[in-house]
Structure formats: structure tokens, C-alpha cells
Design a protein around this motif. Structure first.
Motif, PDB file in Angstrom:
ATOM      1  N   SER A 184      18.221 -14.854  90.599  1.00 31.14           N
ATOM      2  CA  SER A 184      18.517 -13.444  90.210  1.00 31.14           C
ATOM      3  C   SER A 184      20.099 -13.615  89.652  1.00 31.14           C
ATOM      4  O   SER A 184      19.783 -13.528  88.361  1.00 31.14           O
ATOM      5  CB  SER A 184      18.040 -13.025  91.286  1.00 31.14           C
ATOM      6  OG  SER A 184      17.571 -12.707  92.217  1.00 31.14           O
ATOM      7  N   LEU A 200      18.047 -12.921  85.620  1.00 28.84           N
ATOM      8  CA  LEU A 200      18.554 -11.061  85.511  1.00 28.84           C
ATOM      9  C   LEU A 200      18.430 -10.816  83.912  1.00 28.84           C
ATOM     10  O   LEU A 200      19.674 -10.888  83.680  1.00 28.84           O
ATOM     11  CB  LEU A 200      19.813 -11.132  85.832  1.00 28.84           C
ATOM     12  CG  LEU A 200      20.591  -9.611  85.949  1.00 28.84           C
ATOM     13  CD1 LEU A 200      19.571  -8.923  86.568  1.00 28.84           C
ATOM     14  CD2 LEU A 200      22.012  -9.795  86.543  1.00 28.84           C
ATOM     15  N   LEU A 240      23.020  -3.636  83.671  1.00 28.33           N
ATOM     16  CA  LEU A 240      23.988  -4.212  84.801  1.00 28.33           C
ATOM     17  C   LEU A 240      24.084  -5.193  85.328  1.00 28.33           C
ATOM     18  O   LEU A 240      24.299  -6.334  86.285  1.00 28.33           O
ATOM     19  CB  LEU A 240      23.047  -3.529  85.732  1.00 28.33           C
ATOM     20  CG  LEU A 240      23.093  -2.329  86.368  1.00 28.33           C
ATOM     21  CD1 LEU A 240      22.727  -1.379  87.900  1.00 28.33           C
ATOM     22  CD2 LEU A 240      24.515  -1.218  85.974  1.00 28.33           C
ATOM     23  N   TYR A 241      23.911  -6.132  84.142  1.00 25.45           N
ATOM     24  CA  TYR A 241      23.944  -7.713  83.824  1.00 25.45           C
ATOM     25  C   TYR A 241      25.549  -8.583  84.877  1.00 25.45           C
ATOM     26  O   TYR A 241      25.385  -8.970  85.318  1.00 25.45           O
ATOM     27  CB  TYR A 241      23.731  -8.178  82.309  1.00 25.45           C
ATOM     28  CG  TYR A 241      24.198 -10.162  82.512  1.00 25.45           C
ATOM     29  CD1 TYR A 241      23.006 -11.192  82.820  1.00 25.45           C
ATOM     30  CD2 TYR A 241      25.397 -10.630  81.627  1.00 25.45           C
ATOM     31  CE1 TYR A 241      23.354 -11.787  83.110  1.00 25.45           C
ATOM     32  CE2 TYR A 241      24.912 -11.869  82.136  1.00 25.45           C
ATOM     33  CZ  TYR A 241      24.498 -13.153  82.474  1.00 25.45           C
ATOM     34  OH  TYR A 241      25.196 -13.910  82.802  1.00 25.45           O
ATOM     35  N   LEU A 294      26.193  -7.799  88.079  1.00 27.07           N
ATOM     36  CA  LEU A 294      25.096  -8.237  89.791  1.00 27.07           C
ATOM     37  C   LEU A 294      25.195 -10.395  89.489  1.00 27.07           C
ATOM     38  O   LEU A 294      25.096 -10.226  90.331  1.00 27.07           O
ATOM     39  CB  LEU A 294      24.029  -8.124  88.930  1.00 27.07           C
ATOM     40  CG  LEU A 294      23.796  -6.184  89.551  1.00 27.07           C
ATOM     41  CD1 LEU A 294      22.255  -6.103  89.214  1.00 27.07           C
ATOM     42  CD2 LEU A 294      24.128  -5.871  90.895  1.00 27.07           C
ATOM     43  N   HIS A 295      25.592 -10.406  88.181  1.00 25.22           N
ATOM     44  CA  HIS A 295      25.280 -11.633  87.896  1.00 25.22           C
ATOM     45  C   HIS A 295      26.550 -12.213  88.870  1.00 25.22           C
ATOM     46  O   HIS A 295      26.623 -12.942  89.425  1.00 25.22           O
ATOM     47  CB  HIS A 295      25.761 -11.947  86.019  1.00 25.22           C
ATOM     48  CG  HIS A 295      25.787 -13.727  86.227  1.00 25.22           C
ATOM     49  ND1 HIS A 295      25.128 -14.421  85.895  1.00 25.22           N
ATOM     50  CD2 HIS A 295      26.929 -14.303  85.482  1.00 25.22           C
ATOM     51  CE1 HIS A 295      25.247 -15.694  85.677  1.00 25.22           C
ATOM     52  NE2 HIS A 295      27.225 -15.627  85.169  1.00 25.22           N
ATOM     53  N   SER A 350      14.617  -7.442  85.788  1.00 23.43           N
ATOM     54  CA  SER A 350      15.189  -6.554  85.369  1.00 23.43           C
ATOM     55  C   SER A 350      16.192  -6.512  86.092  1.00 23.43           C
ATOM     56  O   SER A 350      16.193  -6.568  87.783  1.00 23.43           O
ATOM     57  CB  SER A 350      14.316  -4.894  84.934  1.00 23.43           C
ATOM     58  OG  SER A 350      14.294  -4.650  86.387  1.00 23.43           O
ATOM     59  N   ASP A 351      17.623  -5.668  85.984  1.00 28.40           N
ATOM     60  CA  ASP A 351      18.867  -5.686  86.989  1.00 28.40           C
ATOM     61  C   ASP A 351      18.051  -4.940  87.299  1.00 28.40           C
ATOM     62  O   ASP A 351      18.249  -4.474  89.103  1.00 28.40           O
ATOM     63  CB  ASP A 351      19.681  -4.800  86.443  1.00 28.40           C
ATOM     64  CG  ASP A 351      19.629  -3.467  84.937  1.00 28.40           C
ATOM     65  OD1 ASP A 351      18.443  -3.623  85.552  1.00 28.40           O
ATOM     66  OD2 ASP A 351      20.465  -2.956  84.766  1.00 28.40           O
ATOM     67  N   ARG A 352      16.988  -3.662  87.601  1.00 28.90           N
ATOM     68  CA  ARG A 352      16.715  -2.788  88.818  1.00 28.90           C
ATOM     69  C   ARG A 352      15.664  -3.564  89.298  1.00 28.90           C
ATOM     70  O   ARG A 352      15.769  -3.466  91.372  1.00 28.90           O
ATOM     71  CB  ARG A 352      15.509  -1.793  88.348  1.00 28.90           C
ATOM     72  CG  ARG A 352      15.752  -0.261  87.590  1.00 28.90           C
ATOM     73  CD  ARG A 352      17.308   0.586  87.953  1.00 28.90           C
ATOM     74  NE  ARG A 352      16.743   0.919  89.437  1.00 28.90           N
ATOM     75  CZ  ARG A 352      17.610   1.925  89.755  1.00 28.90           C
ATOM     76  NH1 ARG A 352      18.500   2.024  89.786  1.00 28.90           N
ATOM     77  NH2 ARG A 352      17.199   2.923  91.021  1.00 28.90           N
ATOM     78  N   HIS A 384      21.466  -8.007  78.358  1.00 29.20           N
ATOM     79  CA  HIS A 384      21.871  -5.902  78.398  1.00 29.20           C
ATOM     80  C   HIS A 384      20.255  -5.003  77.955  1.00 29.20           C
ATOM     81  O   HIS A 384      20.948  -4.503  77.928  1.00 29.20           O
ATOM     82  CB  HIS A 384      22.721  -5.696  77.873  1.00 29.20           C
ATOM     83  CG  HIS A 384      24.483  -6.630  78.409  1.00 29.20           C
ATOM     84  ND1 HIS A 384      24.705  -7.511  78.633  1.00 29.20           N
ATOM     85  CD2 HIS A 384      24.808  -5.201  79.359  1.00 29.20           C
ATOM     86  CE1 HIS A 384      25.765  -7.928  79.554  1.00 29.20           C
ATOM     87  NE2 HIS A 384      26.121  -6.642  79.776  1.00 29.20           N
TER      88      HIS A 384
END
Ligand SMILES: [Fe+3]
Ligand SMILES: [Fe+3]
Ligand SMILES: [Fe+3]
Ligand SMILES: [Fe+3]
Ligand SMILES: [Fe+3]
Ligand SMILES: [Fe+3]
Ligand SMILES: [Fe+3]
Ligand SMILES: [Fe+3]
Ligand SMILES: [Fe+3]
Ligand SMILES: [Fe+3]
Ligand SMILES: [Fe+3]
Ligand SMILES: [Fe+3]
Ligand SMILES: [Mg+2]
Ligand SMILES: [Mg+2]
Ligand SMILES: [Mg+2]
Ligand SMILES: [Mg+2]
Ligand SMILES: [Mg+2]
Ligand SMILES: [Mg+2]
Ligand SMILES: [Mg+2]
Ligand SMILES: [Mg+2]
Ligand SMILES: [Mg+2]
Ligand SMILES: [Mg+2]
Ligand SMILES: [Mg+2]
Ligand SMILES: [Mg+2]
Lengths: 158, 158, 158, 158, 158, 158, 158, 158, 158, 158, 158, 158
Positions: free
Chosen positions: B38, B42, B46-47, B50-51, B101-103, J156
Motif C-alpha cells: 500500500s 498508493l 491522502l498520499y 498514508l504513505h 486509491s487512498d480509499r 495526488h
């Protein structure tokens, strides 16, 4: 998408470079688990120094697997470091389960690191030929580390 | 061997405790690779956060897999953290390949950490009942960390 | 919401555990301000060591209030550390205003920390009985710290 | 007492300066708990960066509340940072309980920090006029921090 | 010399500012040696905390004497921190020789720091009036430190 | 004395808990000197790794002896770590004098750590049953460390 | 054995030097436990500074006992730091059990450190005369530390 | 927008303060590149100390340009640190290209820093008069640094 | 007083040793202020390296003056580091006021450090002869530092 | 001059290599100010993570501009990083003034970093062909960093 | 030259002291290269601990060669650490080329360090007799280190 | 031996690569001693900055000599860094003994580093042509450092 245009590496080079990167990432993850497996199940008079250095080797594998996987993303490709992918594509003999004597660990690990070190040497050349000096340069740094590990384990048996 | 007598945990308790430890080690290794997968693939607004946090979560999984695998050795059992063992016994759905995706990451990872968190809770109880408070205590520390991660990801969607 | 299902602690346990956590968070915040109030308004020959150690105690209260409040969130409950809630529910005598002699500080603070330490001991038991060993484990760590503080202040008067 | 003569600030200035200091200490303690309350109960896609920055803001409030409370002591006055005093004199709307969305937190916290920032600006002037440049100087340092926080939260909504 | 033209402070302001700086430098050096003298010759039950804090106070005096002496150079004046100059111009009572009880140290040092703290307050005003806000600002930082020291010693006797 | 009332642990539990703590403190001090004796007088090809790890083990014994002795004080009992008490009550065979080969050290130390590790396991249970989860929790942390040391020495001989 | 020839100190000097080293090692270990015993069982208004400084003194004893015991090994002699040897040869009065007031600790510890400090002074001379300046040099470093400790405790009572 | 109301500085003060801030930011960026240009192209016997100190000066310029630009944002104004803006508004002579002797660097840089130092002094006064003590305070800190640099370079030529 | 008996150095040796210590302490304090005076008022092309190294030398003087003054206390004598005592007994020429060229600083400081270095050499011998090897040992450490400083300054002129 | 002969790079290679270095230095300085401009004037929900990462990117540009400018000096050429040179030769569109939304920043910065990343790739090849592997190697390290930034911003928007 | 008079060591002592220092510097440089040669070419099961400790020994040799060479300069003599001087005057057997087994390294290095350790012991005495306690003191510190190394290698073979 | 097969570099490449590595290792060791010799025997007004930077250069030589010697081992060849080998094969003029003026040091060292820098450039090419990009890559890193040193010394004379 518009964002897909923003990849500095020339499109025609991406596939070949990605193949080398993906293979290396997967092999480094396999070596990481081999080193941890040895770090844990080791027995014999060389326990302390091998236990400690296997942990350091393991950390080297993780560092470069991250650095090279992120190079895949830079050139617009997803990285695949899933456990199943590792099992299916690392192309190394199955690692033995259970306890391991210090001689066994030296033997098995030297063989496996040596195998990956040889492959990485070849990829330094192919990535260079395929026109990505940046990836080749990172593989050269990794190669020095792998060759050093092979040396340090090999001399235990000489 | 004479050395085999030197295992502080009572012999009759070892098997049950080892079963819980082995299962947890394997699941943590799987979560480690899920988090790295992830961290790399990603995409979305929200990269950055979350990254960064996926990397921290991944380090937590590694820390506890080492600590618990070494507990297996302490009680006289080999640990098995080989990649094939992870694939065969982690008992989690196959992780999706390609970009995420972030979701998607929030969704998939919350589900997987939650699943492991539930299992670890059950093992706190079983190791306690099986008479190894020391293992149970370490699982309690891990449990706090997993429950915290589930919370931090879950609230993104509330 | 779907996300509400992702709480590893079993639903029937949440209320009882939350009650113990919420009470402890509020008491630790009160103790934090008691310790700072003493740190500031202290007078007498024991000024330097008490001023310094009260600050360290205060930092311990903050650390555990954060750790336990976040445990509330983990089990799906909001934490309430608002100043008014602290005033209304900490259930400790009103702290005196104005300057304080070192003897007064030792007396008042020992009494107050002792009171909270007793309550935390009871909550170790209740959270254990109510089936959340993870929370009980964190309260045990806190309990050691509070008992140590009571000892270190109590012996000044023995 | 003889020691009461040893207060470097001129006696006629002490009351006015103390009034400004006491008010600021109390407001900073209230902001500290507002920020922690938000840090804990926050929900929504901005969770990670807000959770992290609210903690940093909270630490700034604590640092300056200690520095200014100790200035009260320097000028011969006791500091009053008791929880009840905070509730009664911070002069800010009651903070909402329960979970908070990221938009709510941005809204409420910007408003509250802005309110305190305005008051601190006024106290820079009044402490200067009342002849204590030393206190005014410390309030100027605090003012920069508060204005920076208002900016960083405000721009999320622009 | 040509280089003499490169002094950012206006020429007509230099003398007055330098007078305040030179006096403060000399007094801080005297306080430094007073604190060390006390740090060494101290006796009595408060030995450890006073010995340790006197050393910290001494380091504060050195830090500001360097900072303010270098301000003299910035405004084109030599600094004079020679031992004889300190003896002749620090304008504080001769410090007693031989052993000192903890009560004596508290008494003597509080008095001396208080005396310098009062003078520094006056110089904050005079340097401001004489048009050098930069020097005044540094004296304000020093003033907070001196007032804090006076408070911390004074309360031992209250 | 009034201060005697301020002991958070219930009076009826104190004696039993203290017995377990006192015994552990004394045994850890004995192990500390056993490890240092081995660290010094060691000979043989395993000198470097054993010399180094024995020092680390020794530091672990000291850390827990302090932590558990201070737990005795918390529950209102004096700790007894005097050398004579250690000699009389540690209940371990007399440690051999003079030089020691690496095999001897591995053999003797494994045996002695194993003996203490077994006793600590029993005390985890007895302190739990005797109603002091806080002490039991600290013994669990110690137990993990002792079991790890037994493992690391034991495998040298397997 | 051949290796026995590799000892740089002349053979005729070894016995006398070893006698001084062995006696110092044993006394430092005894002082270490005296300091810890005091660190734990201390009571009275001087608790905090004495508790803290006794720990620092204890660490100094450990540091020099290791350094001097390893000097024994360097000159070809085994070191004997076994608990029974300490009890039998440290040649200091039995340390009292139970709680200790701060005055008692100051009294007893000053006396004991003073006794060892005197002996170490004599050994500086004897090791010098016996021709091992290297050992004498290390004892001189230790002597400064012991004399400093005697001073710092002695002045509490002057 | 609603968020535009949340600017603590009074609206009527913003323009004047922003003018001073913007000018200072631009001049500091110019000085940064002047210092780097000198750091690189320097020649002569004073190479090492000048190369090293020019780098430190450059870092000071960057630190304050960030701090003051962010003050612009706090008061609701955008900062303009674009290269073209710097060229057009820094109002300093064009910096010479090519190699530079150490004497040249001392000469040119002293002149330029002196020029900015004078302007900053004027802005301390104007921002104070225009009612923003917070900005004035930050400029005072910067002013001390610039005056120190002018001194340190100027004395090379005296 | 009873405490007066607790001084490890033999009574008949104390006076002579104290004379050497007191003289060294006073000279080091004088050198400290000489070095700071030079650090501040220095001019010329060698400004940066001399300014920096004079500060390091100054810190060396402070470190040893503390270490040797505390040796005075250890042997039962008060230390006298008062400014007037320094002026009256350091026995070095009056230090020049005002600005100093780099050549002047090298000349004057080399001369003064050399003078003290010679005296310290003599005191190494006298303290040894007077039977305090511990003091002599500390003076030897100091002597190396002073001789190094003389060398480093002297070679500027060779 | 004689010194001009001491340049390890062959004379016929210097001009071509310098052209590539000078262009890169100038573009990195432009990117530095672009990143700072964005760091300051940014608005929108992604404020915190972008503000923070833009600062890190900016530091990367500065690090490599110094490293490559100093490479110019190594090969005997002056570096030109003057603001006017940057404006005239960076060959990037004028950066927009005023506030910027987070989407705008992502868009503009991705485009600009991408443009420079492409140019640097070309210079890796040209410097290699022109016979300076050392410069090419440093550009490869920079290239990895730039490609990573483009990836992190690009995703992004995917 | 005038500067030649500024050498604190008495002229008649310099030659003898310098002879001892020069010999030690040269031998330490030889040992440094012996240790590195072993660190590199080592083979056998003791590889890891010997490789690591040889590096630490090598660093000890470098540290003391610098410290003692600078002592030569302090006493007015040039130091001679040129490679040819080392070869001609270190007075140790030629070190063997090629690979080395761990037993060989232990054997050869123990012998060589032992030889130097013996010589240094003699020089402690001669420098003391020749009236330079400062040099003797530094040689004593070195002697402890060399004797420790001989011990640690010697015991591998006992 | 079987272990001899485990060398990742192709057998036919080893000799040529080793020749370049061995030559570089020997030259770096010679430069190391040249730099230390200069660091010690230096005289003149540039003493401080040259003394300090020569030490840093020396450390750079050591770092790369270790890194490249270990590369020799990796490719299955012993490294030869013995002092006699250095004298016989470094192929640089004999370094002058005795004191050295700063001008002499600059002159001699620039010449020697320049000579080695030229040779290393040639080896970058030959190792590349001989098919070991990994060694070439490490030589490129070294080359940047050597070229930087030549620049920094050369400009002192321009
Ligand atoms: Fe990563
Ligand atoms: Fe591990
Ligand atoms: Fe938190
Ligand atoms: Fe405080
Ligand atoms: Fe300074
Ligand atoms: Fe303790
Ligand atoms: Fe040791
Ligand atoms: Fe910023
Ligand atoms: Fe001191
Ligand atoms: Fe640079
Ligand atoms: Fe040196
Ligand atoms: Fe190495
Ligand atoms: Mg490369
Ligand atoms: Mg390359
Ligand atoms: Mg626990
Ligand atoms: Mg101000
Ligand atoms: Mg537990
Ligand atoms: Mg303290
Ligand atoms: Mg010594
Ligand atoms: Mg200020
Ligand atoms: Mg590279
Ligand atoms: Mg090790
Ligand atoms: Mg000595
Ligand atoms: Mg420097």
C-alpha cells in the motif's frame, strides 16, 4: 489521465527496466525472510555473531527493496511485493524449516546471496544498456553490499 | 540432548502456546507486506499522510514478529516465517495487485488489521488460559498497537 | 456506518471498560494541574528537588492520559478531557490556591496521588474481570508509576 | 518577611502585569485541553495531519503557560492554573463533547485560537504601557506562535 | 579607517548604549565568580540542589556576558571584561571568602542577583530610550532569567 | 506514623508479595555477579561474543533488581540487597573461582539463569494469585528476558 | 601454556599488584551495594537529592570495579568478585538492614567511602613502589572520585 | 470568505507591516545567494574560514526569510520570494560574477550586509510605530545577527 | 567538628598541596578572562580561527579551574576564586584594554599561557614530592592541554 | 598561474561538463524558490502535508545545487548562482504570485520538477559521453530524487 | 627565532623524551596497519568478532599516535610518521602478506602488540626518570589499552 | 576449496580490477600519512584551518582505503596495505621530514593529491572497460572527494 504524462523516463525504456527492478525487489524480500529465518532458528557455537549479522543483512535487504520498488513507481509501474508473488517468482530453492546449525546457515545463505548477487550484476549491465543509468547506479550500490556479504560468509569456510 | 532440558516453560504447555505464536508471526509478516504494498502503490489526495503512516505500521509489524518468533525459540520450538508458510497459513484474502486509491487502501487495510486484531485478542485469552502469562503479556502490548491502527484508519471513513 | 463495525473489542464489553478509562483520564488531568500548581507556588527549603520532580510527575500524568484516552477511541468511545468535565468528575477535593510550603505540597500531593493510585488498582481488577486484558495491562504500568510517586513523597515525612 | 523585598519588578506595576499574565495562563490551559480533545475525537480524511499538528499546538500552549506562570511568581504573585479557575475564567465558549469531524475541528479551533491571539495582542500593549517590557517580550514570542497557528488552520478553509 | 564606517548603529547612539552594555558585562562576570565561589565552598543540608543550580546560574551569566560583550563590538566599541575592571567597576560588595553555609549562600546570592536584576531593568528602559531596541531586547531576555533566579532563591526563605 | 497509611497496596497482601520480590532481587544480584565473574575470567575461542553478551545480561539483572527493589518500597517494605543477604539467601550453588573456559561459562550460566527463570515463572503465578497484578506484570517482563538468555546460551550447545 | 608468556607486566611484580587490585575490586563491589541499599531504603527530607546522587556514586563504583578487575586479567590473574568473596574480604562493618533516615545514610556512607578512599591512597603508593605505574594511574583517577564523594557527603553535616 | 476574518492583526496595520516584511524577505534572499556565490568562487589564503562562515551566514538568511515570510501570511498577505521579484526589488548593486579574492569577498559582503542591516534597523522602528511589536521583535533578533556579521567581517580589515 | 575527621588526604600534606592548587585555580581564571578578552577585541585577517580557538581554550581553563578548586575542597580547604583574589594573586602582567590585532593576541597569549604552563610543570613535581599523586595526576592532564595551546599559538609565528 | 595546472579533469572536457553543471545549478535554485513560494502561499485541505514536503524538496534542491556548483569549481570554472543569472537562464515559465490552492501547487510544481528531471536525464548522458563519469554519477543521484518527487506529486492527481 | 623560547619543557629534557615519543608513534602506526591488514585478509570461524575488534584496536592506535606525535610538537620537535620512517624504525618483523586464518591473526597480532606493550612499559619508566611526568602519564593510559588487547587476544588460545 | 566458487565477479575480470584497487589502496594510505605529517609539523599563520582540514582529508583517505580494500576481498583477492608495500608501490616522491610552513604544505599536498586524483580518474575508465561498474562507481565517489580537496587547496594560491 493527464498525470500519466509526467514520467521522466522515456516510455520505450520503461518495460525492460521494470522487469529488472521487479525481479530484484522480489528476490530481496525472499532474502530478507531467509535471513530472519536463520537469525531465529540458528544453533551452534557461532550463534551470537551470526545472529547479529544476519539481522544487519536483513535490514540491508529491506532498505534496497524499498528503494527499488519506489523506482518502479517513479517510472510509472506498480511494484509487486506481495507474499504470493515472492513465492512464485523469487526463483530460489525452498528454504528449509526447523532448526539450523551455524554451518548450515553459512552454507545455505552464502549460496542464496551469491545467486542474487550474480543476477544483480547482470541487471547492472542490462539496465545500463536499456538506457537507465539511474537504476543501474542504485543496483551498483546494492551489488557492493551483496558482494560484501558473500565475502563475509564465505571466509568462515576457508 | 542435555541442552533440551533447559527450557523454563513447562513441557505440557509448549504446544498450545507455540500454535498461537506461530499464527501471529505469520499474520504479522503478511500485514507487513500488505502495508508496504500500500505504501508503494498508493494514489490520491491522502498520499503523503498514508504513505508515511503505512511505513510506521509496517515497522510495528516487524518489531512484534521478531519478538514473538524469538518467544517461540525460548519455549523450544522453531519459528517458521518462510514466505511459503506465510502464503499458506496467514489465512487472509489475497491482496490486490496494481495501483490503489487512498480509499481502497483505507478500506482493505482496516479490514485486514481488524481481522488480525480480533485473532490476537482471542490469543491473549487462550495463552493466558494455557498458562503462559509472559506470552499473553506481549500479545497485550501488540493488541494495543493493532487496535490503535484500526482506530486511526477507521476514522478516516466516519 | 460501516466503519462502526471495525472495533476489535467485543461490543458488550465496551461500556464497562470505557467507564474505567474515562474516570482515569479525568483524574490524571486533575493530578497534572495539581502538580503544576505545586511546581509553581512552592516555597521552602525543599524547593529545588520538589519543583523538579513535580514537573516529572506531571509529565507522567500527561503521557498516561493520552494513552488511555486513545484507548477509549480504540474501543469506539469518545474521550472527554474537557476542563469542565475534569472539574465535575475528578472527584478529588478542591486544590488550594496561593503559595504553598514544601510540607503542604508533600502532604496534599501524597494524599491525592494515593487516592488515584487506589482507584487505579481497583480498575485493574475490574477491567480484567470485564474482559479487557489490554486495558488492564496499561493500567498496571500506570499503577507502578503512581505507587512509586506515593512512596517517594511519603518517605519525606517518615 | 524579609524575602518579600527581593522582587525586581517595581511594586506599583505588579498588579496590572499579573492580571494580564494570569488571564493568559488560564486561556492557554483551556486551549491545551481543546487541542487534546480535538486530537482524540477527530474523524475524517484530514485525520493524520490534524491529529499530529494539534499535538504540536498543545505542546506550545503548555510551554508558554509554564513560562508565563513562572513570570507571575517572579513578580511575587501566585499563579492560579487550577482546573476550576480555568473553567471559571478562561472566558471561551464551552467546548463540544463527543466525536468531531475535521471540518468542525478546523472551525472551532481556529475561532478559539484567534480569540486568544487577539487578547494576547492587547496584552502586549498593556504590559508595555504598564512598564514591564520583559513580560511584553515573552507575550510577543507567544503571539507569533498563535498567529502562525491561526494562519495554518485558516488556510484549510480558503 | 574605511572599515570604521561599517557600523549599523547610528554614531550618536553608541556611547550611551555601550555604557549600559559594559556595566552589565562586568556585573555578569562578577556574578559568575560569586556563583562558582558558592558552588565550591557551600556546606549544609541543601548542598546538592544548590551546588547544581548555582552551576546552572553561572552558565547563564557566562552566556549573556558573551552575547552582550559581542554587542559592544558590533557597535564599534571594545569590551572590557578584564579581572581588574570587574573588581573596580562591578559595584557590588566584596564577596566573603572561606566556607559558606547554605543559608548564607541563599542570603548573599539572592541579594546580589536582585541588585543586578534591578539595574538590568533600568537599562532595558534606558537602552530603549536611547534608541537601540536590539540591545534592549537582549536585556529583556536576560532580565527574565535573573528575575527567575531571584524567585527560586527567595522562596527558600519564605 | 501518619505516612504509613499511604500505601496503595492492601495491607493483607503485602507480606506475600514482598517475599517474592525480595527473593527475586537477591537472585538477580547473584546473577549479576555471576555474569561479571564470567565476563572477566573467560577464556577460549568464544571470548569476544560471550564477554560482550555477558555484560549485556549483567545490565539486565541490575535494571530489574532496581525496579523490583523499588516495588518493595512502594508496598511499604524495606529491600535487602546487602552482600551478606545475597550470599545467604540466593539459594544457588557457589560460583567457581579462577579462570573459566567458554564451555564452562555456557554450562554454568545456562544452568543458573534457567534456575532463576523457573522460580520467576512460579512467582508470576503466586503474585497474581496473591492479588498484585502490578508486580506480576513486571515479573512477566523480566521472565521474557531470562527465557531469552537461556535460549541464547542453550543453543550454543545444540 | 605458550600464551602464558604474553603478559607485559614483569612476572615478579604481578603478585603484589594483584593483591592491591583484588582488594579494591572487592571493596568497590561492597560500596556499590551499600549505595544501592541506601538509594532504596532512604527516608527523610533529603530523599530526592540523596537518592539521585547515591545512584551516581553506585555507577562510579561499578565502572572502576570493572576497569580494575580487567587490569587483574591483563596481568595474568583471575579476578574474584563473587558475592561470598566480597562478604569475606571487603573488611567493612556489616551494613544495617531496614529503613534508613537521611542523616543515617550520610553518616554511614561517608564513613565507609572514607575508609575505602584511605585504603586506595595507600595502594597508589604501594603499586607505584611495586613498579606498576599503570595501575597506580588508574587508582589515582579513582581516588579523585572517592575523595569528591567524601567531600560532598561530609559537607552536609558541617 | 469567512476565513478572511480570522487575522489577529488589526486590518489598518497590515499594509505598512507587510511592506517592511516583504522588503526584508527579498533582501535576505539576495544576501543568501551573495553568500553562496562567495562561498563557491572564493580564492586566497583566507579560503577555509571564509568558506565555512559564509555558509553559516547563508543559513541565517534562509532561517529569517522563512520566519518573516510566514509572518506575512499570518497577517493575511501573500509573500513574494520569486527570483524575479528578488532581482527587481532587492535594491542592491549587481553582484560580480567569476572568481573572487578573499579581500574582494570581505569588501563586497561587508558592504551589502551593512546596507541591509541599516534598513532592518529602520524597519524595527517603523514596525514598532505602526503598531506591530511582534514583527518588530523578530526584526530585532535578525538585527543582532546582521550586526554581528558586519562586525566579524569588518574586523578582518582593521 | 566530627565531619572534619573525614578527609582522606593526610593532614600534614594538606597545606602544601593547597598552595599549589589555589595558585593554579587563580591563574586559570585569569587566563580564562584573557582568552575571552582576546576572543572579543580581536582584529585582523586571522580573526575567525583565533576567535574560535580562543573560545575553546577558555573552556579548557574553566573546566580545570573547577576540577582543581573542587580538589581543594576534597582536602578540606576552601577555594578562593573571587575576582579580587584573582587580580591580587594571579601574578601575571596586566592585560591590555581596547582592540587587539591578531599578531598582538598571538604574542600576548602565547607568553601568558607559556608562563602558566611553566608553573604548572613545577607544581606537578612539588605535589608529587609533597605526597599527593592524585593532584599531581590532574595537573599532568592540564599540563598536556597548556603545552598544546602554547604549541598551536607559537607556530603561527615560526 | 601555476595553480591553474592542478585541475584533475582533462582540459578539453571542461567546457562541455561545465555547461551541464551550470544549467543544473541554476534550475535547482529556481526550483528551490518555487518550492518555498508554494510552501508559503499554499491554501486548501492538503495544506499540512504539502507545506511540510515542499520544505523537504526545497532542502534537496539546495543540497544538490551546492554539490554541483562545487563540482564546477573543481573543474576550474566559476559557478554562477546569482539571482539575475537564475532569472535569465533557468528557462522555466514565470512562477505565479499571490495565494495558491493545493491543486494549483500540485499542478505547477509537478510540471516544473518534471521539466528539470527530463533535462537532468539528458545531462547524465551528455556528461557521460563527454567523459566525466564523476559528474554523471552525481547527476544520477539527483535524478533519482527528482523522479521520486514527480511520482509523489503526480499520484495526488491519479 | 623568538618563538623557539616558548617551549614549556626544560631544554635539557627534550631529546630523551622525544626519542621515546618518536619510537612509540612509529610502532603505533605499524600496529595500525597490522590490524587493518588482519581486519581485511582474515578467514575462519572467528571472522566476525575478530574483524570487528581489530577495527577497534586500530582506532586506538591512531588515537594515541596523534596524541603522542602532538606531544613531540609541544616539546619543540617535529614528529616523523612517514611511511618510510615506519618501515625503517618500527623494529618489528615484516608482516605476512595474503590471506590469514583466524589462528594466525591471533598468534601474530598477540605477539606484536605484546612486543610494543613491553616497550611502552619501559618508556613509562624512562620518561618518568627523564623528568616528563606529562608524557609518562599519557603512556600509562596507552599501556592500559595495549595490555588489555594482549589479554583479550591471549585468552583465545588458553 | 568449495568456497572459492562463491565470488560474484566473473573470474576473467578479477585480475585487472584488483590491480586498480590495490594501487588506489596503497596511494590512499600514503596520502593519509602525508596529511597527518602535515597536520603535525605545520607552521605559519594558516595553522588552524589547515591543521583542521588536513585531519578531515586524512579521514577521507582512511574511509576509502577500507572500502576499496574490502572490495578486493569481495573479488577474491587479498589486500596489501602493509607499510613496506606502501613505501615500495605508492609511486609518489618521498615526503619531506621536519617542520613545514603553511605554503610548503599547500604546495606539496596539492601536488600529491592532484597526482592521485589523476590516477583515480584513469582507473574509473579502466575498471569500467574491464567490466566492473561496481568498483568504478566507488572510484567515482572517491574522485569527487579528491577533486574537491585539490580545489580547496589550489585556491589558496590563486
Ligand atoms: Fe518507502
Ligand atoms: Fe531478533
Ligand atoms: Fe496522542
Ligand atoms: Fe516550569
Ligand atoms: Fe563569543
Ligand atoms: Fe533506582
Ligand atoms: Fe568489562
Ligand atoms: Fe517554513
Ligand atoms: Fe563543579
Ligand atoms: Fe558548500
Ligand atoms: Fe591531531
Ligand atoms: Fe572495514
Ligand atoms: Mg554510478
Ligand atoms: Mg555509472
Ligand atoms: Mg505489560
Ligand atoms: Mg521588544
Ligand atoms: Mg499482564
Ligand atoms: Mg537534580
Ligand atoms: Mg593519569
Ligand atoms: Mg525578543
Ligand atoms: Mg553512485
Ligand atoms: Mg558484536
Ligand atoms: Mg601518573
Ligand atoms: Mg573551523
Amino acid at each position: 489521465e493527464r498525470a500519466d504524462g509526467w514520467i521522466p523516463l522515456e516510455p520505450e525504456k520503461r518495460q525492460a527496466i521494470n522487469t529488472d527492478l521487479q525481479a530484484t525487489v522480489v528476490e530481496l524480500i525472499e532474502l530478507f525472510h531467509d535471513a530472519k529465518q536463520s537469525h531465529w532458528n540458528l544453533r551452534g557455537p557461532l550463534y551470537f555473531p551470526l545472529h547479529e549479522n544476519l539481522q544487519e543483512y536483513a535490514e540491508t535487504y529491506l532498505k534496497y527493496s524499498d528503494l527499488l520498488a519506489e523506482r518502479q513507481l517513479q517510472i510509472g509501474q506498480p511494484a509487486d511485493g506481495r507474499t504470493e508473488t515472492v513465492v512464485n517468482t523469487a526463483n530460489l530453492p525452498k528454504f528449509p524449516g526447523g532448526f539450523l546449525s551455524d554451518r548450515q546457515v553459512l552454507d545455505i545463505m552464502t549460496e542464496r546471496i551469491y545467486t542474487v548477487a550474480k543476477r544483480v550484476r547482470a541487471r547492472i549491465e542490462s539496465t545500463g544498456k536499456n538506457g537507465d543509468e539511474v537504476t543501474s547506479n542504485k543496483l551498483q550500490d546494492l551489488s557492493y553490499e551483496l558482494d560484501k556479504q558473500v565475502w563475509q560468509f564465505r571466509v568462515h569456510m576457508q
